[in-house]
Design a protein around this motif. Sequence first.
Motif, PDB file in Angstrom:
ATOM      1  N   PRO A 753      51.697  14.668 -17.957  1.00 43.75           N
ATOM      2  CA  PRO A 753      51.692  15.007 -19.396  1.00 43.75           C
ATOM      3  C   PRO A 753      51.236  13.820 -20.240  1.00 43.75           C
ATOM      4  CG  PRO A 753      53.731  15.724 -18.341  1.00 43.75           C
ATOM      5  CD  PRO A 753      53.002  14.915 -17.330  1.00 43.75           C
ATOM      6  N   GLY A 754      50.253  14.044 -21.090  1.00 43.40           N
ATOM      7  CA  GLY A 754      49.778  13.031 -22.017  1.00 43.40           C
ATOM      8  C   GLY A 754      49.029  11.891 -21.376  1.00 43.40           C
ATOM      9  N   CYS A 755      48.565  11.997 -20.117  1.00 42.84           N
ATOM     10  CA  CYS A 755      47.923  10.904 -19.403  1.00 42.84           C
ATOM     11  C   CYS A 755      46.589  11.334 -18.823  1.00 42.84           C
ATOM     12  CB  CYS A 755      48.799  10.418 -18.240  1.00 42.84           C
ATOM     13  SG  CYS A 755      50.185   9.451 -18.791  1.00 42.84           S
ATOM     14  N   ARG A 756      45.738  10.362 -18.706  1.00 46.19           N
ATOM     15  CA  ARG A 756      44.568  10.494 -17.851  1.00 46.19           C
ATOM     16  C   ARG A 756      44.629   9.314 -16.873  1.00 46.19           C
ATOM     17  NH1 ARG A 756      38.890  11.397 -20.570  1.00 46.19           N
ATOM     18  NH2 ARG A 756      39.926  13.366 -20.987  1.00 46.19           N
ATOM     19  N   MET A 757      44.668   9.634 -15.577  1.00 40.10           N
ATOM     20  CA  MET A 757      44.907   8.636 -14.535  1.00 40.10           C
ATOM     21  C   MET A 757      43.622   8.303 -13.791  1.00 40.10           C
ATOM     22  SD  MET A 757      48.185   8.332 -14.940  1.00 40.10           S
ATOM     23  CE  MET A 757      48.719   7.416 -13.527  1.00 40.10           C
ATOM     24  N   ARG A 758      43.553   7.044 -13.323  1.00 37.95           N
ATOM     25  CA  ARG A 758      42.471   6.662 -12.417  1.00 37.95           C
ATOM     26  C   ARG A 758      42.754   7.225 -11.025  1.00 37.95           C
ATOM     27  NH1 ARG A 758      42.825   1.797 -15.487  1.00 37.95           N
ATOM     28  NH2 ARG A 758      40.819   1.259 -16.472  1.00 37.95           N
ATOM     29  N   PRO A 759      41.753   7.357 -10.179  1.00 34.65           N
ATOM     30  CA  PRO A 759      41.993   7.886  -8.820  1.00 34.65           C
ATOM     31  C   PRO A 759      42.879   6.920  -8.034  1.00 34.65           C
ATOM     32  CG  PRO A 759      39.648   7.931  -9.375  1.00 34.65           C
ATOM     33  CD  PRO A 759      40.314   7.164 -10.451  1.00 34.65           C
ATOM     34  N   TRP A 760      43.520   7.432  -6.966  1.00 34.20           N
ATOM     35  CA  TRP A 760      44.303   6.586  -6.064  1.00 34.20           C
ATOM     36  C   TRP A 760      43.419   5.513  -5.426  1.00 34.20           C
ATOM     37  CZ3 TRP A 760      49.382   6.361  -5.785  1.00 34.20           C
ATOM     38  CH2 TRP A 760      50.150   7.471  -6.183  1.00 34.20           C
ATOM     39  N   THR A 761      43.962   4.295  -5.292  1.00 37.64           N
ATOM     40  CA  THR A 761      43.226   3.243  -4.565  1.00 37.64           C
ATOM     41  C   THR A 761      43.265   3.543  -3.060  1.00 37.64           C
ATOM     42  OG1 THR A 761      45.217   1.890  -4.247  1.00 37.64           O
ATOM     43  CG2 THR A 761      43.931   1.522  -6.255  1.00 37.64           C
ATOM     44  N   VAL A 781      47.119   4.023 -15.051  1.00 38.73           N
ATOM     45  CA  VAL A 781      46.811   4.848 -16.240  1.00 38.73           C
ATOM     46  C   VAL A 781      45.422   4.480 -16.771  1.00 38.73           C
ATOM     47  CG1 VAL A 781      47.500   5.364 -18.597  1.00 38.73           C
ATOM     48  CG2 VAL A 781      49.241   5.048 -16.814  1.00 38.73           C
ATOM     49  N   LYS A 782      44.581   5.502 -16.952  1.00 40.42           N
ATOM     50  CA  LYS A 782      43.259   5.280 -17.526  1.00 40.42           C
ATOM     51  C   LYS A 782      43.290   5.462 -19.046  1.00 40.42           C
ATOM     52  CE  LYS A 782      38.400   6.641 -17.066  1.00 40.42           C
ATOM     53  NZ  LYS A 782      37.449   7.533 -16.361  1.00 40.42           N
ATOM     54  N   LYS A 783      44.004   6.495 -19.509  1.00 43.94           N
ATOM     55  CA  LYS A 783      44.108   6.744 -20.954  1.00 43.94           C
ATOM     56  C   LYS A 783      45.429   7.411 -21.240  1.00 43.94           C
ATOM     57  CE  LYS A 783      41.698   8.822 -24.889  1.00 43.94           C
ATOM     58  NZ  LYS A 783      40.519   9.622 -25.330  1.00 43.94           N
ATOM     59  N   ARG A 784      46.125   6.923 -22.253  1.00 39.88           N
ATOM     60  CA  ARG A 784      47.406   7.499 -22.672  1.00 39.88           C
ATOM     61  C   ARG A 784      47.212   8.141 -24.041  1.00 39.88           C
ATOM     62  NH1 ARG A 784      50.057   3.217 -22.428  1.00 39.88           N
ATOM     63  NH2 ARG A 784      51.016   3.457 -20.362  1.00 39.88           N
ATOM     64  N   PHE A 785      47.491   9.456 -24.160  1.00 38.05           N
ATOM     65  CA  PHE A 785      47.332  10.174 -25.421  1.00 38.05           C
ATOM     66  C   PHE A 785      48.483   9.870 -26.371  1.00 38.05           C
ATOM     67  CE2 PHE A 785      43.720  12.277 -23.928  1.00 38.05           C
ATOM     68  CZ  PHE A 785      43.931  12.741 -22.633  1.00 38.05           C
ATOM     69  N   CYS A 793      54.238   8.460 -18.709  1.00 39.19           N
ATOM     70  CA  CYS A 793      52.847   8.060 -18.468  1.00 39.19           C
ATOM     71  C   CYS A 793      52.835   6.598 -18.027  1.00 39.19           C
ATOM     72  CB  CYS A 793      52.012   8.269 -19.743  1.00 39.19           C
ATOM     73  SG  CYS A 793      50.252   7.920 -19.529  1.00 39.19           S
ATOM     74  N   LYS A 794      52.878   6.367 -16.714  1.00 41.16           N
ATOM     75  CA  LYS A 794      52.920   5.007 -16.214  1.00 41.16           C
ATOM     76  C   LYS A 794      52.268   4.931 -14.835  1.00 41.16           C
ATOM     77  CE  LYS A 794      57.609   5.767 -14.475  1.00 41.16           C
ATOM     78  NZ  LYS A 794      58.986   5.298 -14.522  1.00 41.16           N
ATOM     79  N   ASP A 795      52.019   3.676 -14.359  1.00 42.25           N
ATOM     80  CA  ASP A 795      51.368   3.479 -13.068  1.00 42.25           C
ATOM     81  C   ASP A 795      52.231   4.063 -11.947  1.00 42.25           C
ATOM     82  OD1 ASP A 795      49.493   2.153 -14.500  1.00 42.25           O
ATOM     83  OD2 ASP A 795      50.125   0.131 -13.887  1.00 42.25           O
ATOM     84  N   LYS A 796      51.526   4.538 -10.892  1.00 44.88           N
ATOM     85  CA  LYS A 796      52.220   5.140  -9.755  1.00 44.88           C
ATOM     86  C   LYS A 796      51.961   4.308  -8.494  1.00 44.88           C
ATOM     87  CE  LYS A 796      53.406   8.521 -12.424  1.00 44.88           C
ATOM     88  NZ  LYS A 796      54.799   8.665 -12.875  1.00 44.88           N
ATOM     89  N   LYS A 797      52.878   4.405  -7.533  1.00 46.23           N
ATOM     90  CA  LYS A 797      52.767   3.667  -6.276  1.00 46.23           C
ATOM     91  C   LYS A 797      53.300   4.541  -5.152  1.00 46.23           C
ATOM     92  CE  LYS A 797      54.672  -0.391  -3.898  1.00 46.23           C
ATOM     93  NZ  LYS A 797      55.526  -1.570  -4.027  1.00 46.23           N
ATOM     94  N   GLU A 798      52.578   4.563  -4.032  1.00 47.45           N
ATOM     95  CA  GLU A 798      53.018   5.288  -2.855  1.00 47.45           C
ATOM     96  C   GLU A 798      53.071   4.349  -1.653  1.00 47.45           C
ATOM     97  OE1 GLU A 798      50.729   8.733  -1.979  1.00 47.45           O
ATOM     98  OE2 GLU A 798      51.695   9.999  -3.463  1.00 47.45           O
ATOM     99  N   ILE A 799      54.031   4.583  -0.759  1.00 49.22           N
ATOM    100  CA  ILE A 799      54.197   3.798   0.462  1.00 49.22           C
ATOM    101  C   ILE A 799      54.288   4.770   1.637  1.00 49.22           C
ATOM    102  CG2 ILE A 799      55.699   2.186   1.725  1.00 49.22           C
ATOM    103  CD1 ILE A 799      56.676   1.138  -0.913  1.00 49.22           C
ATOM    104  N   ARG A 800      53.641   4.416   2.743  1.00 48.34           N
ATOM    105  CA  ARG A 800      53.755   5.235   3.955  1.00 48.34           C
ATOM    106  C   ARG A 800      53.839   4.332   5.183  1.00 48.34           C
ATOM    107  NH1 ARG A 800      47.657   7.840   4.798  1.00 48.34           N
ATOM    108  NH2 ARG A 800      46.617   5.909   5.439  1.00 48.34           N
ATOM    109  N   ALA A 801      54.376   4.914   6.254  1.00 51.87           N
ATOM    110  CA  ALA A 801      54.488   4.170   7.515  1.00 51.87           C
ATOM    111  C   ALA A 801      53.158   4.161   8.255  1.00 51.87           C
ATOM    112  CB  ALA A 801      55.570   4.809   8.387  1.00 51.87           C
TER     113      ALA A 801
END
Length: 807
Positions: A753-761, A781-785, A793-801
């Motif tokens: 909601p209210g965000c435009r995100m950059r693709p996952w690295t 975050v690429k753009k916050r409305f 609307c904030k940066d995301k992080k994922e971790i996997r084994a």
Amino acid sequence: MRLSPAPLRLSRSPALLALALPLAAALAFSDETLDKVPKSEGYCSRILRAQGTRREGYTEFSLRVEGDPDFYKPGISYRVTLSAAPPSYFRGFTLIALKENREGDKEEDHAGTFQIIDEEETQFMSNCPVAVTESTPRRRTRIQVFWIAPPAGTGCVILKASIVQKRIIYFQDEGSLTKKLCEQDSMFDGVTDKPILDCCACGTAKYRLTFYGNWSEKTHPKDYPRRANHWSAIIGGSHSKNYVLWEYGGYASEGVKQVAELGSPVKMEEEIRQQSDEVLTVIKAKAQWPAWQPLNVRAAPSAEFSVDRTRHLMSFLTMMGPSPDWNVGLSAEDLCTKECGWVQKVVQDLIPWDAGTDSGVTYESPNKPTIPQEKIRPLTSLDHPQSPFYDPEGGSITQVARVVIERIARKGEQCNIVPDNVDDIVADLAPEEKDEDDTPETCIYSNWSPWSACSSSTCDKGKRMRQRMLKAQLDLSVPCPDTQDFQPCMGPGCSDEDGSTCTMSEWITWSPCSISCGMGMRSRERYVKQFPEDGSVCTLPTEETEKCTVNEECSPSSCLMTEWGEWDDCSATCGMGMKKRHRMVKMSPVDGSACKAETSQAEKCMMPECHTIPCLLSPWSEWSDCSVTCGKGMRTRQRMLKSLAELGDCNEELEQVEKCMLPECPIDCELTEWSQWSECNKSCGKGHMIRTRMIQMEPQFGGAPCPETVQRKKCRIRKCLRNPSIQKLRWREARESRRNEQLREESGGEQFPGCRMRPWTAWSECTKLCGGGIQERYMTVKKRFKSSQFTSCKDKKEIRACNVHPC
């Protein structure tokens, strides 16, 4: 023993300068940091300025100098350790040594030199050759290097370390990553380096040396030699500052070498007696087999000696047996005080030192001469992993003995007229009072007879005797003194008072037999202490020889044995007991067969009749199981008191406790809480929704594996209608869905909601090659409305084994 690596010469060759910067250094400095440093400044100064967040009192990482000294000796090598407390680690590091209050941008600002121990772990920085860094960037918890202290006059030095963990660098100006060492003042420069002042005391003083061996299996359990453990005979002397028996940093004489390796004091005693003008008393005490026994079973070895104004120092040594060349002792202990008096008491705990003549690392290492011979030095807990004193943390060695030197009398007029205590007053006056005739008036004696001939015909000390008869005892209640009187003496021509005769030394102990098997010869010597004043020649013999037999029946299977040691004290303090004596194998049979000669003898001994029942104990039980099933715990063993406690005095311990270590405890997988269920993936009809959770801790040491991290469940909203009007509605929903899908693609597959995100690295490299590692990826975050909320609307992080297959 040679344990330090050869010095590594610092080079500024093109090959070294061509080395690429380690990853740790590359991660440590951002472009912004480097831009702030003038181009003219050296790289070493940029290291110091590239500081991350400072953490006061942070102890996860530590910089440690072996022995934890506060001072350094110029030119001495010190082992420096940089470590991380588990489970922490570091990928890279930088280590430098600066003079105090220097910036480090000039070559003269740096103090001392580093030596590389492990080239696979450490190297010198290519753009700052005085600094040490990692050879390859990888996970590590510990590195070690040597630091050679700078020359005298350098002053205080600051050892500083930086740690690279992930992408952050930490420097500490104070705390666990900084160590300050100042140049050691000469008056605190070790046992034998302290300046020895001239003595101003008057008269002489008499001391008693008592040696308490504390080297036992209880205090030093690692590889303790249960059979042959002993202290050799103590040898030493009171001497002037012009004579050195042994000292740290010096080389062992032949006499010291024989004590250190064989436990033989013969050569050492000969060396001491040859310095007759510099030595007042030769100090000797018997060997101790085994190395430790309770004092109520056997008294501690002791010896008495004297000191005067010119010979006010004392030194001694004794070997730890068996060992390559390890000893304990004191060197040049000054018993004269600045107030012109004599020290009352000295108590010193002793740790072993290495004579530098044998390169063995364990108690019973085979003979391996050190060529060339090295200097005498104290042993440390980091000398060798196989050493019985080894401690990976570099702690101090537990003391193996204690020596007590106590003044027991003073003679002659003393400079300091105020005595130390009442006992000392008695000790001073006793010799003068003894000259008075204390014979009671009620005892009537004849005159004394002439003195008899001396019991010694040589210059060895002997006795002479005179007698008198008791004629009458007028009062039976008053005892009469002895009717015999004894006096020390020497043979003809050996008196110190007769200036027309030679003054000879005592005979030096017999030399070893000239052969190792069969009939041979041995000799002993003495020397002229003072020639006649009339200039005549001394005619007394200075050497004696006699036959000796070693292993009469010589054969390839013959053993070469040491002489028998003295008999131990009786095993019983009263009644019937046993006593033993021991000897050791000096040379095994040439043909390689086992030595058949006995190494111990026992015989019965009778002590005074027992009035109490002695302490009787059962043997120790087996050690109990460890108190834990994994990790560190404790174990115990017990023994029983066989005799009734009320019948005897028994202070022996009945239980012992020691640490035990089992394999590491398993660590189960740890997960985060489940996320909220997602929305249904269909707008009508049957669909599904999912929820996820993340791995916080991978399983270790056989712990429980990780369960599922994604769950799916069905969802059903409303039935999908089929009439035309409903069909238009579905087309409108389809267009809306396609528009949302386009937004999701622009934001990397997810919409918020209210965000435009950059693709996952892309996923990062796995932290482990096997055994289970971790990968990470990020969405920013690429753009916050304007209508968006910051929390949504904030940066995301994922971790996997990753790489979960076993190593």
